[in-house]
Scaffold this active site. Structure first.
Site, PDB file in Angstrom:
ATOM      1  CB  CYS A   1      -0.916   0.014   1.226  1.00 23.88           C
ATOM      2  SG  CYS A   1      -1.946   1.504   1.324  1.00 23.88           S
TER       3      CYS A   1
ATOM      4  N   GLY B   1       9.480 -26.772  -7.120  1.00 26.78           N
ATOM      5  CA  GLY B   1       9.473 -25.742  -8.150  1.00 26.78           C
ATOM      6  C   GLY B   1      10.521 -24.683  -7.882  1.00 26.78           C
TER       7      GLY B   1
ATOM      8  NE  ARG C   1       2.129  11.916   0.359  1.00 27.35           N
ATOM      9  CZ  ARG C   1       1.432  10.935   0.935  1.00 27.35           C
ATOM     10  NH1 ARG C   1       1.734   9.680   0.692  1.00 27.35           N
ATOM     11  NH2 ARG C   1       0.415  11.217   1.728  1.00 27.35           N
TER      12      ARG C   1
ATOM     13  CD1 TRP D   1       8.683 -29.384  -1.133  1.00 28.15           C
ATOM     14  CD2 TRP D   1      10.640 -29.703  -2.173  1.00 28.15           C
ATOM     15  NE1 TRP D   1       8.798 -30.734  -1.386  1.00 28.15           N
ATOM     16  CE2 TRP D   1       9.995 -30.945  -2.025  1.00 28.15           C
ATOM     17  CE3 TRP D   1      11.873 -29.653  -2.815  1.00 28.15           C
ATOM     18  CZ2 TRP D   1      10.545 -32.140  -2.495  1.00 28.15           C
ATOM     19  CZ3 TRP D   1      12.443 -30.843  -3.285  1.00 28.15           C
ATOM     20  CH2 TRP D   1      11.776 -32.065  -3.117  1.00 28.15           C
TER      21      TRP D   1
ATOM     22  CD  GLU E   1       2.970  18.030  -1.617  1.00 28.04           C
ATOM     23  OE1 GLU E   1       2.936  19.243  -1.359  1.00 28.04           O
ATOM     24  OE2 GLU E   1       3.162  17.588  -2.750  1.00 28.04           O
TER      25      GLU E   1
END
Length: 1313
Positions: free
Chosen positions: A158, A340, A892, A338, A1257
């Site tokens: 995020c 793979g 930003r 594992w 900001e």
């Protein structure tokens, strides 16, 4: 397009059956290259599931799956749907965010995240919801702890929220939470019920299945024609036979399919699904051997190891589990096997496989078929796996006199590959006092040194049979290892010096563990890694109930629709028949273009056209001189490739995948290739600068002042770039109409985007109608850099006469779109004997990229450079560097972040040179009311002194500073630092032009508003609704915000600079004033009338119920007001590795009286974490010869994740602090004027409006405090090693830089001082 095929027609081997949200679908095997994410989004139009990285690196595409394992038990887990082929889901029950709840009836997880204001732009939100939902589903019948929940959130990204509210929301489901909500913590209620029909999660009712498959959007005929076959053997014999048939072909053997997120060895000739082979599943154990079958997911391997570790001989398995638990993240481990993982290591020796390191350290043997022979891990690395298959892993037992330890050093806390990885095993004899003898050859395993280096064989030989407790033996071992470790030079990886030093340091840690109490207690704290406890946070703000909904703390209005997946974004548009476009990007910087060859691309089925510069109907440039910030940039390059990643053509195809694949097939040939200029230092050495009108700043005679100063310093440092990394990458959809074009663009600046498309298509702006509902983040990039994408889509739609969409891949987004400007700063500064500043000289070099557009940011630095300090003399010279990188742009807090840091860095150096505490030196030089700022304004209403004192008191700075010093005395290899950074953020309203239109509808009195701002997650819509509700005296539920459109927001400014919300609210207030004036006579005649009746009466009387306002503030001084912030940050550093934890961060921010405290707290937290990323983890690298961006995806570029936030995260909004110069709760400022319908008396109209609202900001700027806290910790170690000189540091302060700045030498690695 191929029509949907009935299930009755397709034979079983040509389809799979999957249940999605309770509905069964039959999917033809022609969908072999369609991911689950693409299937649900494009073919089922379930767009709640989002797409970003397509690497499994962001968690945005997370869904929940339920399917039977080899024993028939139902397994429920989260997975990354972007990596999972839809055909791999045969017999599965898949649940997307739409399948668990809706606005009308949300799931408890969706409700919790809404209540905890855990969304901003909301694009990542469905992935978070499904990760938590899946954890609850998988936890049926057992309690969850806060630690388990936080551990599970290791793979979701995020950019907006700062993670803290998301974690807090989910921790309400923990039984050990102080505020645990018993009503929702009952797992029977939360979603542990199982469907008796499907075995998956219960949806409350069974779907009414009709004969055959429900209708889904068809697969493009061209895709179906070239789809590789999909095979699903059920026995090993069938598998071996199929492998023989496919010999010589590029085959993908599918279990979890997660390896595609690292290496995409496309194109594939066939896919073979191994999950149906029972012999490849299961776990068995004897007294001597644990056997795990190949298909076992990493999650189950970890669980098996931890459960088996309690058995005699297998205690060491917890060490293996610990390092494998750091592989990628939960959803990847849930799917990836594992075997793979090891197969990927076999094919790509440069792959830093945690599994390989762990298994090799443990002496694991692999059984490989069809011969069914056992191989060591070392032999396996060079084994030719063609036609061979890993069947099992055999783990031996070890006695208790063996010691095991693993280390994985990563650029951030989770979801990252290793910078260096190590696994150690040693058998010890401690029978003789004072000795620790390694009785047999130890295992010293390393990863990411070079492709072939696994064992440190020379060091293993040196240690065998030796007493590791002997200091001279240790010295010899370390020297041997240092000579033996020869890292491969790779510009995309950490430096050779760091990786060699790190390998040696990790072994030293192991040696300290082996000798135990024979080592000094101060040194032993180096053993192991930093352990992070569960994070926590606190938030403090003021609200005044008498002013509600103004100052009321409420979730963002869009929160619930974001949590339920019902919020629609431009990237969600999947209209039937829409064409898709992708750029052809150059791969060589600073070269002339010889020719383009599109032959191979046009031969790819589904590719319709390759558009070049000669096809552009209008002007092949974006930017209108004097209006938009980018001037003369070619949309499609013609003769010169200025940077690697520059668009040179547009491929239009029937699908996104075909457009992107077609773009890769276009060959671009170059000549006159020159060495690219990639940094400010390169530009200085090459005298490469943009011709811009930079204004030097001179106040007094700074050169003389510094020369005569009692204390003076001189130096230089660099500040790196930062990718915006918005979750919704650049996207535009253009629909040709009979008289122009309708556009949906992910822009922050409608007017600029409208201009770019109009100019490129040769149309008038009045024929281009741009609409924006919301964006999945922006952070400045979508203010200008969206325009090259929008113009290209406009061109494609104009040429093809059909709707066209371009949703850029994350990879292309990173390569093409500019980023935060990097800087090189040279400085001189001095103080008098008392510590008062005498003068500061700065030479600032800003990397604008190949275009001069970002020079406006460099030129604006004087607004911020002086921060909150007064110096009688300044000399600032500004330089706009021209490099062979994409045009850099606003990110930003552009200019303010860097400008504030520059002076903070200089003051840190002055404090060190004068022997003062940096906080004392700063306070000594604070601005006072009446002082002149560097930009020319006079400071007033300055409260930085009291605010800083309040922060230091609430953060217990003095006591903690003492504790930090004591900690550093007690620990040799763990050090702490604490720092305070105060800052001033200057607010300018220049060119703040915004529209607002408010309409009241009769027959109910509902209200619609459209305004000039763009909802980016900052909560502008919520604040506007709060203001309108207050001004009109109505409920917020009556008000609906409509999309922003060019026709209703003509000629307006973009949404950036942190002033949009403030000025849009100003416009909304004026609209309400107009409406209230019109309603007043009717209301006065009937004071008790209901709102809806009032509106109906006005309607019948013909009163205009719509109002429009245009703001055009023209202050006599550019600076309208300042806002202030102070931040205190404490860190702990592992000096040997460079890893660190932010132990605690306190932020006190003066935002006046907040309109919407939850939103503003979220902005502070989000900005803070983006700042921590900029200063600590986010590093951009380019190839020195080609200029290609080497950090163009989630594999190499590392913004903070949930475990990178401060462990203790405290945010407070300064109370009882109305802003005298802002829009809301403001005083009259006679120098401030508004061009409205007439002059507004601010004191009256804005009586209850709260300001400044500038939230997005300033807190980011204050996170510079983390750098100086890290510096203090590093300096403590350097001082102990006899290095007392000032050391220059660049940012970001990555793990590598932190360790290297400490300059630990081999001679320092001892057991005792």
């Amino acid at each position: 397009m191929t029509p949907p095929v009935s299930a009755d027609v397709l034979p079983a081997e040509e389809k799979i059956t999957v249940t999605i949200n309770g509905v069964k679908y039959n999917v033809p095997t022609t969908f072999s290259e369609v991911s689950l994410a693409t299937y649900v989004r494009r073919h089922l139009h379930l767009t709640g599931t989002k797409l970003m990285c397509r690497e499994g690196g962001c968690g945005i595409c997370t869904v929940h799956v339920a399917h039977p394992d080899a024993s028939g038990q139902i397994v429920q887990r989260s997975i990354n749907s972007c990596l999972c082929p839809i055909l791999s889901c045969d017999g599965w029950e898949v649940t997307t965010v739409e399948g668990i709840g809706s606005q009308e009836k949300p799931h408890p997880v969706q409700q919790a995240l809404t209540d905890h204001y855990g969304t901003q732009c909301g694009f990542c939100t469905p992935g978070w919801i499904m990760t938590m939902y899946s954890l609850l589903q998988n936890s049926s019948g057992r309690s969850l702890t806060k630690q388990q929940i936080e551990n599970n959130m290791d793979g979701n990204y995020c950019r907006c929220t700062g993670y803290r509210p998301i974690l807090d929301a989910f921790k309400t489901f923990a039984q050990d939470g102080v505020n645990a909500n018993a009503a929702v913590c009952d797992l029977e209620d939360v979603g542990s019920k199982t469907c008796k029909t499907t075995g998956g999660p219960c949806h409350g009712k069974c779907a009414d299945f009709r004969a055959g498959s429900p209708y889904v959007a068809a697969l493009a005929m061209e895709a179906a024609m070239i789809a590789p076959p999909w095979y699903k053997p059920t026995t090993l014999d069938e598998l071996y036979k199929k492998a023989e048939e496919l010999a010589g072909k590029n085959v993908y053997y599918v279990v979890g399919h997660t390896g595609k997120g690292v290496y995409n060895d496309y194109p594939y000739d066939a896919y073979v699904d191994l999950k149906g082979i029972a012999a490849l599943s299961g776990v068995t154990k004897t007294d001597k051997v644990l056997t795990i079958a190949a298909n076992t997911p990493l999650t189950d391997v970890i669980s098996t190891f931890n459960q088996t570790a309690s058995t005699s001989g297998f205690k060491y398995l917890t060490t293996l589990a610990a390092i494998i638990s750091k592989t990628a993240h939960t959803s990847v481990r849930n799917a990836g096997s594992w075997a793979g993982n090891l197969a990927l290591k076999n094919q790509h020796h440069d792959f830093p496989s945690d599994t390989y390191t762990a298994f090799t350290m443990a002496g694991t043997q692999l059984m490989i078929g069809p011969e069914n022979k056992l191989y060591s891990m070392e032999d396996f690395l060079t084994f030719d796996l063609k036609g061979k298959f890993i069947l099992q892993a055999h783990f031996p037992t070890y006695s208790d006199d063996y010691v095991f330890r693993t280390y994985k050093i990563m650029p951030r806390a989770t979801n990252a590959h290793a910078l260096v990885e190590a696994g150690f095993r040693a058998k010890l004899d401690k029978g003789q006092q004072g000795q620790v003898v390694i009785t047999e050859r130890p295992a010293l395993i390393f990863a990411n040194i070079n492709d072939e280096f696994v064992h440190a064989k020379a060091t293993e030989d040196f240690l065998t049979g030796k007493n590791i407790a002997d200091p001279q033996l240790l010295k010899g071992a370390l020297t041997t290892l240092q000579n033996e470790v020869q890292p491969k030079e790779d510009p995309a990886e950490a430096s050779v010096e760091y990786r060699r030093s790190l390998a040696v340091s990790l072994f030293y840690k192991f040696a300290l563990e082996l000798v135990g109490d024979l080592a000094d207690a101060r040194y032993k704290t180096a053993v192991g890694s930093l352990v992070r406890p569960v994070s926590s946070g606190s938030q403090s703000f003021e609200t005044k109930q008498e002013n509600w909904p103004i100052t009321q703390a409420i979730p963002k209005l869009e929160s619930m629709v974001q949590c339920t997946g019902e919020a629609k974004y431009i990237s969600d548009i999947e209209t039937e028949g829409i064409l898709r476009a992708a750029f052809v990007l150059t791969t060589q910087a600073n070269a002339s273009i010889y020719r383009l060859d599109a032959t191979a691309a046009m031969a790819l089925p589904g590719v319709l056209r390759v558009i070049t510069a000669s096809d552009v109907p209008g002007k092949n440039v974006i930017g209108t001189p004097g209006r938009t910030p980018i001037m003369g940039e070619e949309i499609l390059a013609t003769t010169q490739s200025y940077y690697a990643g520059q668009p040179v053509a547009i491929v239009v195809a029937v699908s996104r995948e075909m457009a992107e694949e077609g773009a890769k097939l276009v060959k671009v040939e170059y000549f006159n290739v020159q060495t690219p200029i990639l940094t400010c230092l390169d530009a200085i050495n090459s005298n490469s600068f943009h011709e811009t009108k930079m204004k030097d700043i001179n106040v007094g005679d700074a050169e003389v002042a510094v020369k005569n100063a009692a204390v003076s310093v001189e130096g230089s440092f660099e500040m790196g770039a930062q990718q915006h990394f918005h979750t919704e990458t650049m996207v535009t959809v253009c629909y040709p109409t009979e008289d122009g074009m309708n556009v949906e663009a992910g822009t922050q600046f409608i007017d600029g985007t409208q201009s770019a498309i109009a100019q490129a298509c040769g149309l008038g702006k009045n024929k281009i109608n741009v609409t924006v509902k919301r964006n999945g983040g922006g952070f400045g990039a979508k203010g200008s850099r969206i325009n090259i994408v929008a113009a290209a889509v406009g061109i494609a739609a104009f040429v093809m006469k059909r709707p066209v969409k371009m949703h850029q891949s994350l990879w292309d987004n990173f390569k093409l779109i500019g980023r935060r400007l990097p800087y090189l700063i040279k400085y001189k500064a001095g103080t008098d004997a008392a510590g008062k500043l005498a003068g500061i000289v700065l030479d600032v070099y800003g990397d604008c990229g190949y275009q001069p557009s970002a020079s406006v940011i460099v030129n604006g630095l004087p607004n911020w450079i002086d921060n909150i300090y007064f110096s009688p003399a300044w000399k600032v010279r500004l330089h706009a560097c021209k490099t062979n990188t994409p045009p850099n742009t606003h990110c930003r807090a552009p200019g303010s972040t860097e400008g504030i840091y520059m002076t903070e860095y200089v003051l840190q150096h002055l404090a060190y040179a004068s022997g003062k505490n940096p906080v004392d030196l700063k306070r000594q030089n604070f601005l006072k009311n009446g002082d002149n700022l560097l930009e020319g304004a006079t400071i007033k209403d300055c409260n930085i002194g009291p605010l800083t004192e309040q922060l230091m008191s609430s953060a217990s700075y003095n006591d903690r500073a003492v504790a930090v010093d004591q900690f550093n005395k007690d620990n040799r290899w763990r050090k702490r630092g604490i720092s305070v950074v105060p800052m001033r953020f200057a607010v300018h309203w220049r060119n703040g032009n915004y529209n607002c239109l408010v309409a009241i509808f009769h027959e109910g009195g509902t209200i619609a508003v459209t305004h000039g701002g763009i909802e980016l997650g900052q909560g502008i819509n919520t604040k506007v609704v709060q203001v309108i509700a207050y001004e009109l005296g109505v409920e917020m539920s009556r008000i609906q915000v409509q999309p922003t459109m060019a026709i209703t927001n003509a000629n307006a400014r973009g949404t950036y600079g942190s002033i949009s919300t403030e000025l849009v609210c100003l416009s909304a207030i004026e609209c309400c004033r107009q409406l209230n004036d019109r309603l007043k006579p009717v209301k006065d005649a009937n004071p008790n009338v209901k709102w809806e009746d009032l509106i109906e009466t006005c309607y019948k009387q013909g009163i205009d119920l719509s109002a429009r306002t245009w703001t055009n503030p023209k202050p006599e001084e550019p600076l309208v007001y300042n806002t202030y912030c102070a931040m205190c940050t404490e860190v702990e550093v592992d000096i040997l590795t460079g890893e660190s934890h932010v132990l605690r961060l306190d932020c006190l921010y003066d935002c006046g009286e907040s309109i919407s405290p939850y939103i503003d707290i979220g902005q502070v937290e989000g900005g803070t974490i983006m700042g921590l990323g900029y200063y600590m983890t986010e590093e951009v690298r380019f190839h020195p010869k080609t200029g290609q961006n080497l950090t163009f995806g989630t594999w190499k570029y590392k913004p903070p994740f949930a475990k990178d936030i401060p462990i203790d995260f405290r945010v407070a909004l300064l109370k009882n602090a109305p802003n005298p110069s802002g829009v809301l709760r403001s005083k009259r400022n006679d120098s401030f004027h508004l061009t409205l319908m007439y002059i507004v008396e601010l004191v009256v109209v804005f009586q209850y409006v709260v300001a400044p609202l500038v939230m997005q900001e300033p807190p980011l700027c204050a996170t510079a405090s983390v750098v100086f806290a890290l510096r203090q910790a590093i300096q403590a170690s350097r001082t102990e090693a006899g290095k007392n000189d000032w050391f220059p540091n660049d940012v970001p302060m990555t793990v590598e830089r932190v360790q290297q700045y400490a300059q630990t030498q081999l001679a320092d690695l001892v057991y005792k001082p």
